[in-house]
Design a protein around this motif. Sequence first.
Motif, PDB file in Angstrom:
ATOM      1  N   ALA A   1       0.833  -1.205   0.000  1.00  0.00           N
ATOM      2  CA  ALA A   1       0.000   0.000   0.000  1.00  0.00           C
ATOM      3  C   ALA A   1       0.871   1.261   0.000  1.00  0.00           C
ATOM      4  N   ILE A   2       1.926   1.258   0.781  1.00  0.00           N
ATOM      5  CA  ILE A   2       2.825   2.413   0.808  1.00  0.00           C
ATOM      6  C   ILE A   2       3.474   2.595  -0.556  1.00  0.00           C
TER       7      ILE A   2
ATOM      8  N   LEU B   1       4.271   4.624  -6.388  1.00  0.00           N
ATOM      9  CA  LEU B   1       4.554   4.046  -7.696  1.00  0.00           C
ATOM     10  C   LEU B   1       3.255   3.597  -8.357  1.00  0.00           C
ATOM     11  N   SER B   2       3.258   3.514  -9.672  1.00  0.00           N
ATOM     12  CA  SER B   2       2.036   3.097 -10.357  1.00  0.00           C
ATOM     13  C   SER B   2       2.170   1.755 -11.064  1.00  0.00           C
ATOM     14  N   ASN B   3       3.370   1.266 -11.222  1.00  0.00           N
ATOM     15  CA  ASN B   3       3.606   0.022 -11.934  1.00  0.00           C
ATOM     16  C   ASN B   3       3.606  -1.146 -10.945  1.00  0.00           C
ATOM     17  N   TYR B   4       2.772  -2.170 -11.230  1.00  0.00           N
ATOM     18  CA  TYR B   4       2.628  -3.291 -10.306  1.00  0.00           C
ATOM     19  C   TYR B   4       3.946  -4.024 -10.075  1.00  0.00           C
ATOM     20  N   SER B   5       4.732  -4.221 -11.121  1.00  0.00           N
ATOM     21  CA  SER B   5       6.003  -4.932 -10.931  1.00  0.00           C
ATOM     22  C   SER B   5       6.972  -4.107 -10.077  1.00  0.00           C
ATOM     23  N   ASP B   6       6.927  -2.778 -10.202  1.00  0.00           N
ATOM     24  CA  ASP B   6       7.750  -1.924  -9.344  1.00  0.00           C
ATOM     25  C   ASP B   6       7.312  -2.030  -7.882  1.00  0.00           C
ATOM     26  N   ILE B   7       6.016  -2.131  -7.688  1.00  0.00           N
ATOM     27  CA  ILE B   7       5.475  -2.258  -6.326  1.00  0.00           C
ATOM     28  C   ILE B   7       5.937  -3.569  -5.700  1.00  0.00           C
TER      29      ILE B   7
ATOM     30  N   TYR C   1      10.870   5.743  -7.612  1.00  0.00           N
ATOM     31  CA  TYR C   1      10.149   6.843  -8.258  1.00  0.00           C
ATOM     32  C   TYR C   1      11.136   7.794  -8.931  1.00  0.00           C
ATOM     33  N   GLY C   2      12.199   8.155  -8.228  1.00  0.00           N
ATOM     34  CA  GLY C   2      13.219   9.030  -8.803  1.00  0.00           C
ATOM     35  C   GLY C   2      13.857   8.425 -10.034  1.00  0.00           C
ATOM     36  N   TYR C   3      14.134   7.145  -9.970  1.00  0.00           N
ATOM     37  CA  TYR C   3      14.711   6.437 -11.111  1.00  0.00           C
ATOM     38  C   TYR C   3      13.744   6.430 -12.298  1.00  0.00           C
ATOM     39  N   ASN C   4      12.480   6.122 -12.006  1.00  0.00           N
ATOM     40  CA  ASN C   4      11.471   6.021 -13.069  1.00  0.00           C
ATOM     41  C   ASN C   4      11.137   7.365 -13.698  1.00  0.00           C
ATOM     42  N   THR C   5      11.278   8.421 -12.952  1.00  0.00           N
ATOM     43  CA  THR C   5      10.863   9.734 -13.446  1.00  0.00           C
ATOM     44  C   THR C   5      12.040  10.599 -13.868  1.00  0.00           C
ATOM     45  N   ALA C   6      13.174   9.997 -14.095  1.00  0.00           N
ATOM     46  CA  ALA C   6      14.318  10.775 -14.557  1.00  0.00           C
ATOM     47  C   ALA C   6      14.003  11.451 -15.891  1.00  0.00           C
ATOM     48  N   LYS C   7      13.181  10.817 -16.720  1.00  0.00           N
ATOM     49  CA  LYS C   7      12.825  11.392 -18.018  1.00  0.00           C
ATOM     50  C   LYS C   7      11.348  11.745 -18.120  1.00  0.00           C
ATOM     51  N   LYS C   8      10.526  11.216 -17.231  1.00  0.00           N
ATOM     52  CA  LYS C   8       9.096  11.487 -17.305  1.00  0.00           C
ATOM     53  C   LYS C   8       8.564  11.756 -15.907  1.00  0.00           C
TER      54      LYS C   8
ATOM     55  N   ARG D   1       2.414  12.447 -12.473  1.00  0.00           N
ATOM     56  CA  ARG D   1       1.672  13.644 -12.067  1.00  0.00           C
ATOM     57  C   ARG D   1       1.068  13.513 -10.667  1.00  0.00           C
ATOM     58  N   GLU D   2       0.536  12.370 -10.324  1.00  0.00           N
ATOM     59  CA  GLU D   2      -0.114  12.196  -9.015  1.00  0.00           C
ATOM     60  C   GLU D   2       0.859  12.477  -7.880  1.00  0.00           C
ATOM     61  N   PHE D   3       2.019  11.849  -7.904  1.00  0.00           N
ATOM     62  CA  PHE D   3       2.975  12.038  -6.812  1.00  0.00           C
ATOM     63  C   PHE D   3       3.662  13.397  -6.908  1.00  0.00           C
ATOM     64  N   GLU D   4       3.820  13.908  -8.098  1.00  0.00           N
ATOM     65  CA  GLU D   4       4.428  15.233  -8.285  1.00  0.00           C
ATOM     66  C   GLU D   4       3.584  16.304  -7.590  1.00  0.00           C
ATOM     67  N   VAL D   5       2.267  16.161  -7.642  1.00  0.00           N
ATOM     68  CA  VAL D   5       1.367  17.106  -6.986  1.00  0.00           C
ATOM     69  C   VAL D   5       1.596  17.084  -5.477  1.00  0.00           C
ATOM     70  N   ILE D   6       1.748  15.896  -4.909  1.00  0.00           N
ATOM     71  CA  ILE D   6       1.971  15.770  -3.466  1.00  0.00           C
ATOM     72  C   ILE D   6       3.255  16.485  -3.067  1.00  0.00           C
ATOM     73  N   LEU D   7       4.319  16.270  -3.819  1.00  0.00           N
ATOM     74  CA  LEU D   7       5.594  16.917  -3.511  1.00  0.00           C
ATOM     75  C   LEU D   7       5.491  18.433  -3.646  1.00  0.00           C
ATOM     76  N   THR D   8       4.782  18.901  -4.654  1.00  0.00           N
ATOM     77  CA  THR D   8       4.623  20.334  -4.880  1.00  0.00           C
ATOM     78  C   THR D   8       3.855  20.983  -3.733  1.00  0.00           C
ATOM     79  N   GLU D   9       2.857  20.294  -3.197  1.00  0.00           N
ATOM     80  CA  GLU D   9       2.071  20.850  -2.096  1.00  0.00           C
ATOM     81  C   GLU D   9       2.943  21.171  -0.886  1.00  0.00           C
ATOM     82  N   LEU D  10       3.928  20.340  -0.625  1.00  0.00           N
ATOM     83  CA  LEU D  10       4.777  20.529   0.549  1.00  0.00           C
ATOM     84  C   LEU D  10       5.958  21.460   0.304  1.00  0.00           C
ATOM     85  N   GLU D  11       6.221  21.829  -0.943  1.00  0.00           N
ATOM     86  CA  GLU D  11       7.387  22.640  -1.266  1.00  0.00           C
ATOM     87  C   GLU D  11       7.500  23.894  -0.425  1.00  0.00           C
ATOM     88  N   GLY D  12       6.396  24.592  -0.236  1.00  0.00           N
ATOM     89  CA  GLY D  12       6.436  25.854   0.483  1.00  0.00           C
ATOM     90  C   GLY D  12       6.520  25.717   1.990  1.00  0.00           C
TER      91      GLY D  12
END
Length: 185
Positions: free
Chosen positions: A31-32, A37-43, A82-89, A92-103
């Motif tokens: 669950a965590i 992550l969104s890919n089942y094999s990554d999970i 997540y960092g590895y997977n998003t090096a090029k892409k 959006r879902e997790f990016e929003v969470i990180l952006t919310e806490l930026e400030g």
Amino acid sequence: MEDQGIVHLYLERSQQALVETKNKYGAYCKAIARNILSNYSDIEECENDTYLAAWNAIPPNMPRKFSVFLGRITRHIALDKYGYNTAKKRNREFEVILTELEGCIASPETVETEYEAGEIASLINQFLYALDEQARNLFIRRYWYSDSIKNLTMRFNMSSSKVKSILFRTRNKLRDHLHKEGVNL
């Protein structure tokens, strides 16, 4: 099996420790990872890496609360993946969470030492303990467990706008608390 028994199996280097950990905490770890992550094999990979990391960490580490110990390991592994997977892409879902806490919290570049990081963590814990239970639970579910707004609305039986409003106010309170304590954002 109780947590102390599982940890004892790790200390004895028994393979049964991994089986018992998976039986008791497999869904929790997945669950965590799923919230980050969104890919089942990554999970699944993240879950298995958690068991390996726990195997390598016990001993010498002796977790005080085994579920938190596993949750923290899982979260760190999932964030690395997540960092590895998003090096090029971007996810959006997790990016929003990180952006919310930026400030609210300082970026890693502004925290110069481990001591300062520990002090900030202590101030955040102090802040969380002072919150009412509902706001604290929403904040932790969103920013530690990475739950979506939709999941929070279902879990806490609230409207989406109410969840967003509580999170917004809590972030602002956190920012004010940290500023009052001398943390430069």
